[in-house]
Write an enzyme that holds these catalytic residues in place. Structure first.
Site, PDB file in Angstrom:
ATOM      1  N   GLU A 181       0.779  -1.232   0.000  1.00 27.28           N
ATOM      2  CA  GLU A 181       0.000   0.000   0.000  1.00 27.28           C
ATOM      3  C   GLU A 181       0.821   1.299   0.000  1.00 27.28           C
ATOM      4  O   GLU A 181       0.754   2.088   0.951  1.00 27.28           O
ATOM      5  CB  GLU A 181      -0.950   0.032   1.212  1.00 27.28           C
ATOM      6  CG  GLU A 181      -2.018  -1.036   1.168  1.00 27.28           C
ATOM      7  CD  GLU A 181      -3.096  -0.831   2.235  1.00 27.28           C
ATOM      8  OE1 GLU A 181      -2.953   0.039   3.094  1.00 27.28           O
ATOM      9  OE2 GLU A 181      -4.090  -1.562   2.188  1.00 27.28           O
ATOM     10  N   GLU A 368      -5.834  -8.519   1.136  1.00 29.53           N
ATOM     11  CA  GLU A 368      -6.472  -8.131   2.408  1.00 29.53           C
ATOM     12  C   GLU A 368      -7.931  -7.820   2.162  1.00 29.53           C
ATOM     13  O   GLU A 368      -8.295  -7.250   1.129  1.00 29.53           O
ATOM     14  CB  GLU A 368      -5.831  -6.879   3.022  1.00 29.53           C
ATOM     15  CG  GLU A 368      -4.487  -7.114   3.644  1.00 29.53           C
ATOM     16  CD  GLU A 368      -3.878  -5.844   4.234  1.00 29.53           C
ATOM     17  OE1 GLU A 368      -4.631  -4.968   4.714  1.00 29.53           O
ATOM     18  OE2 GLU A 368      -2.640  -5.744   4.187  1.00 29.53           O
TER      19      GLU A 368
HETATM   20  C1  FCB Z   1      -4.448  -1.941   5.570  1.00 25.29           C
HETATM   21  C2  FCB Z   1      -3.073  -2.313   6.019  1.00 25.29           C
HETATM   22  C3  FCB Z   1      -3.018  -3.292   7.148  1.00 25.29           C
HETATM   23  C4  FCB Z   1      -4.157  -3.157   8.119  1.00 25.29           C
HETATM   24  C5  FCB Z   1      -5.461  -2.933   7.433  1.00 25.29           C
HETATM   25  C6  FCB Z   1      -6.627  -2.786   8.366  1.00 25.29           C
HETATM   26  O1  FCB Z   1      -4.425  -0.658   5.019  1.00 25.29           O
HETATM   27  O2  FCB Z   1      -2.335  -2.868   4.954  1.00 25.29           O
HETATM   28  O3  FCB Z   1      -1.771  -3.185   7.752  1.00 25.29           O
HETATM   29  O4  FCB Z   1      -3.889  -2.262   9.104  1.00 25.29           O
HETATM   30  O5  FCB Z   1      -5.402  -1.853   6.578  1.00 25.29           O
END
Ligand code: FCB
Length: 462
Positions: A181, A368
């Site tokens: 990210e 994620e």
């Molecule tokens: C993302 C991150 C991760 C976590 C989630 C909730 O942006 O990659 O580290 O904190 O959010």
């Protein structure tokens, strides 16, 4: 595509697992030779303060530190035993650069590598494919002090670090990601003042971003030179951005916002250039880019095998000629009382179809996706998390629909494996499938983990 029932099954080789990062899960922040990272440092310097980029909302930075995480460092064997019992076939983790090379460059800390040897060997022994991120935000503080991401030396530092990791784990780790990210640790960190180091300097953020892309290319090139086998990619946060109204101006504004948050990273990683249309429409950005940026990217380009997308939230955007990207966010349709993030499962499908259409040559992983619920102090309530069960079910259904729609999707990682440290909010938000008592580190499966187990073991969603 023809189908003879409503059963939603996943291909046998589809990866289903959980994710976490080093600084959020490991704890042991100053043990066995680990040095402080940027995240350790800024958690302290800004504890309890209003942040420059989020003053309006009146949100203060947590006064808790990432020093303990969920104590993965001491209990990784039990965590991995739980993953095995869950039936998941993969786990996404990151390596802590300050644990492996405490000064950022130079001497390697053998104790650091030995810890990751134990973790990776245990995962492999349990039949769990490790997906390893080189950098999930925890840049060694020593490198921040030497200019950090904004230094033109950053690609060299990153390449040296990648070399140590690749050489050491070659043959054991087959899925690698360079960075997690950059829209957060670069754009939010250097342009928006919402994330360490809390700066608001557009020019510096674009330079730092260019350096990160060059560093990423170096690592991809090295990966090929070392004939690592497996695959390499990078992870970006995707936000499906919908137009605020039925107006062409809003549609253009939504596209610009999506380009600013996502494509400005993903296009260089996949194709070696920025989305120039965005720069043409937003001269303020173009004029702040480092000189010769397009040629520099082109010369250094090395394509990824895959892109990871992190999906949490959607956005609605209206045209605003006075705003920096000529667009402004408006309220979405999906806000729910008591939840920090909007929940909109179809946004995951929209994101995956976007990947199919805009990045057709690149494999995708959902690296994620997860739901945070507030820390209520009531263990029973937190473990009976029906809301997370239905969150999982609906998002799994979207994955299946994406596969049916021809998305080249390799796997899914739920964030996160166990309740851990959340940047900016500390231990106040729980994302985990496993509940963790942050004082004693006692663990307990939530209802959602039992549900996840059924999906993972049967490779299907009900
Ligand atoms: C993302 C991150 C991760 C976590 C989630 C909730 O942006 O990659 O580290 O904190 O959010």
């Amino acid at each position: 595509m023809y189908r003879d029932s409503f059963t939603m099954t996943f291909p046998d080789d589809f990866l289903i697992g959980t994710a976490n990062s080093a600084f959020q899960s490991e704890g042991a922040a100053d043990r066995d030779g680990k040095s402080p990272s940027m995240m350790d440092h800024f958690a302290r310097t800004h504890a309890g303060q209003f942040l420059p980029g989020i003053v309006k909302k009146g949100i203060r930075m947590t006064e808790e530190f990432p020093d303990d995480g969920c104590c993965f460092y001491d209990h990784f064997e039990e965590f991995i035993d739980d993953m095995k019992a869950t039936g998941q076939n993969t786990y996404r983790l990151s390596l802590a650069w300050p644990r492996i090379i405490p000064d950022g460059t130079g001497a390697v800390n053998e104790q650091g590598l030995a810890f990751y040897d134990r973790v990776i060997d245990k995962l492999l022994a349990c039949g769990i494919e490790p997906f390893v991120d080189l950098l999930h935000w925890d840049l060694p503080m020593a490198l921040y002090e030497r200019g950090g991401y904004a230094s033109r030396e950053f690609p060299d530092w990153f390449e040296q670090y990648a070399k140590v990791c690749f050489a050491h784990f070659k043959g054991r780790v087959r899925l690698w990601s360079t960075v997690n990210e950059p829209c957060v640790f670069i754009t939010s960190g250097y342009a928006d003042g919402r994330f360490p180091p809390f700066e608001k300097d557009l020019r510096k953020s674009l330079l730092a971003g260019q350096n990160v892309l060059l560093a990423h290319y170096r690592a991809v090139k090295l990966f090929r030179e070392l004939d690592m086998g497996g695959k390499i990619g990078a992870v970006n946060a995707i936000i499906p951005v919908y137009p605020a109204d039925f107006r062409p101006e809003d549609m253009d504004a939504a596209r610009r916002q999506a380009q600013l948050r996502f494509d400005i990273w993903a296009e260089p990683m996949a194709y070696g250039h920025y989305p120039e249309q965005f720069f043409d429409e937003c001269p303020m950005y173009k004029n702040a880019m480092p000189e010769g940026y397009a040629q520099e990217l082109k010369d250094a380009f090395a394509p990824v095998d895959f892109l990871g997308i992190n999906y949490y939230v959607t956005s609605r955007t209206a045209d605003d000629p006075d705003a920096p990207a000529r667009s402004k966010r408006v309220q979405t349709f999906y806000t729910q009382p008591g939840l920090k993030n909007d929940v909109y499962p179809a946004g995951l499908l929209d994101s995956l179809l976007y990947m199919r259409d805009h990045y057709p040559d690149v494999e995708v992983f959902v690296t994620e996706n997860g739901l945070c619920t507030p820390n209520t102090g009531d263990e029973e309530e937190e473990c009976n998390d029906d809301v997370r069960v239905s969150y999982l079910r609906e998002h799994f259904r979207m994955l299946w629909r994406a596969l049916q729609s021809g998305v080249n999707l390799g796997g899914y990682y739920y964030w996160n494996d166990a309740d851990s440290y959340e940047q900016l909010s500390g231990y106040d938000q729980r994302f985990g499938l496993t509940w963790v008592d942050h004082k004693t580190f006692r663990r307990r499966w939530k209802k959602s983990r039992y549900y996840f187990q059924k999906v993972a073991q049967n490779h299907m969603v009900d």
